[in-house]
Design an enzyme around this catalytic site. Sequence first.
Site, PDB file in Angstrom:
ATOM      1  N   ASP A  38      -9.002 -16.186  -4.270  1.00 21.48           N
ATOM      2  CA  ASP A  38     -10.307 -16.199  -4.080  1.00 21.48           C
ATOM      3  C   ASP A  38     -11.120 -17.371  -4.602  1.00 21.48           C
ATOM      4  O   ASP A  38     -10.579 -18.199  -5.340  1.00 21.48           O
ATOM      5  CB  ASP A  38     -10.957 -15.091  -4.925  1.00 21.48           C
ATOM      6  CG  ASP A  38     -11.079 -13.626  -3.902  1.00 21.48           C
ATOM      7  OD1 ASP A  38     -11.076 -13.989  -2.779  1.00 21.48           O
ATOM      8  OD2 ASP A  38     -11.576 -12.697  -4.372  1.00 21.48           O
ATOM      9  N   LYS A  60     -15.060 -19.304  -0.490  1.00 20.95           N
ATOM     10  CA  LYS A  60     -15.957 -20.234   0.360  1.00 20.95           C
ATOM     11  C   LYS A  60     -15.845 -21.604  -0.296  1.00 20.95           C
ATOM     12  O   LYS A  60     -16.954 -22.429  -0.981  1.00 20.95           O
ATOM     13  CB  LYS A  60     -17.425 -19.655   0.059  1.00 20.95           C
ATOM     14  CG  LYS A  60     -17.677 -18.300   0.551  1.00 20.95           C
ATOM     15  CD  LYS A  60     -19.143 -18.131   0.255  1.00 20.95           C
ATOM     16  CE  LYS A  60     -19.398 -16.503   0.173  1.00 20.95           C
ATOM     17  NZ  LYS A  60     -20.201 -16.019  -0.524  1.00 20.95           N
ATOM     18  N   MET A 177     -24.090 -11.049  -9.796  1.00 22.00           N
ATOM     19  CA  MET A 177     -24.436 -11.665  -8.304  1.00 22.00           C
ATOM     20  C   MET A 177     -26.053 -11.370  -8.698  1.00 22.00           C
ATOM     21  O   MET A 177     -26.629 -10.940  -7.568  1.00 22.00           O
ATOM     22  CB  MET A 177     -23.927 -11.036  -7.475  1.00 22.00           C
ATOM     23  CG  MET A 177     -22.365 -11.249  -7.162  1.00 22.00           C
ATOM     24  SD  MET A 177     -21.676 -10.056  -6.016  1.00 22.00           S
ATOM     25  CE  MET A 177     -21.339  -8.857  -6.869  1.00 22.00           C
TER      26      MET A 177
END
Length: 258
Positions: A38, A60, A177
Site C-alpha cells: 500500500d 497511489k 483522513m
Amino acid sequence: MNTAPGQVTLVGAGPGDPELLTLKAVNAIAAASVILVDDLVGEGVLAHARPDARITYVGKRGGCKSTPQATIEQLMLGAAQAGENVVRLKGGDPFIFGRGGEEVESLRRAGIEPVVINGITAGLAAITSLGAPLTHREHAQGVVFVTGHPQKDGPGLDWVRLGESARDLRLTLVIYMGISSAALIQAGLLAALADGTPVAVIERATLKNQRQCLTSLREMLSDLQHCGLGSPAIMVVGDVVTGVREALRAPMLADQSA
Ligand code: SAH
C-alpha cells in the site's frame, strides 16, 4: 512456480517507522514470495523482504491512480492459488480504515482464510510520538477512531453529534483522513465542544519528516493553513492533548527533533 495451495497474510506495517513493526510482521514479510504494498507503508519496511520476492505497489505512487480494490483482491487470490506465499502490506493496522475487512471477506468467498497481523495504527502512534496518551483518568475515559473522509454518496459523519458524545462521555476523538474536511469538522465540533479544546494535528507520524501543529478547535483551520500541513495526517481532539511534552507545546509547529 509452486503447486501447493498458497497463503495470504494481511500485515500491518505500522505508521512508518520500521522499528514499529511487530516480530510477526517481520517474519511474515521475510517469508513472502509475493508482496502487495500500500501507499502509506514506510520505506524501511521492505528491507525485510527476500531478495527474490515479487513486490508490487498498489497505492497511489508517483501521482498514478491507485489500483482498484477489485484488482488488488484478484492479484492476491491469483498468487495464492498459484501456490505463492502472499503478504498484503498495509499501513498502520489492516483492520483500522485499511479495507482489511473487505479483503478478508473476498478471500473467504474464494475459499482462502487469510492470517491477519496487527500493526500499530497511525492514530495511536501519532499522539504517542508527542508524549501524550489517548485516554487519561482525568481527561478521557475512552477514544473514538473516526474517518473524516465522507462516504461516497452517503451522508457525512454527524460532527455535531460526535462532538456532543465526546463532551458528554469524555472521549478523545482521533480523526483519520480529516485534512480536506477540516472546515466541516471544525464547524461541527465547535457546536458542541469548547472553542479552546486542544487539538493536535500530526503529519507523517513517526517518519523522519514528521511535523505537527498544536492548536485549539477555534484556531484549527487557520493554524493548519498557516502551517501548510497536509495528508497523511491524524487529528487528535480533546484534553489529552495537554499532555504533549513541554518542548513541543510552545512553538505551534515543530519538527520532532524539537
Ligand atoms: N490502516 C491505517 C489507516 C489507513 S487510512 C492505520 O491503521 O493507520 C489512511 C489515513 O491514515 C491517512 O489519510 C492518515 O489520516 C492516516 N495515516 C496513516 N499513516 C499516517 C502517518 N504516518 N501519520 C499520520 N497519519 C497517518
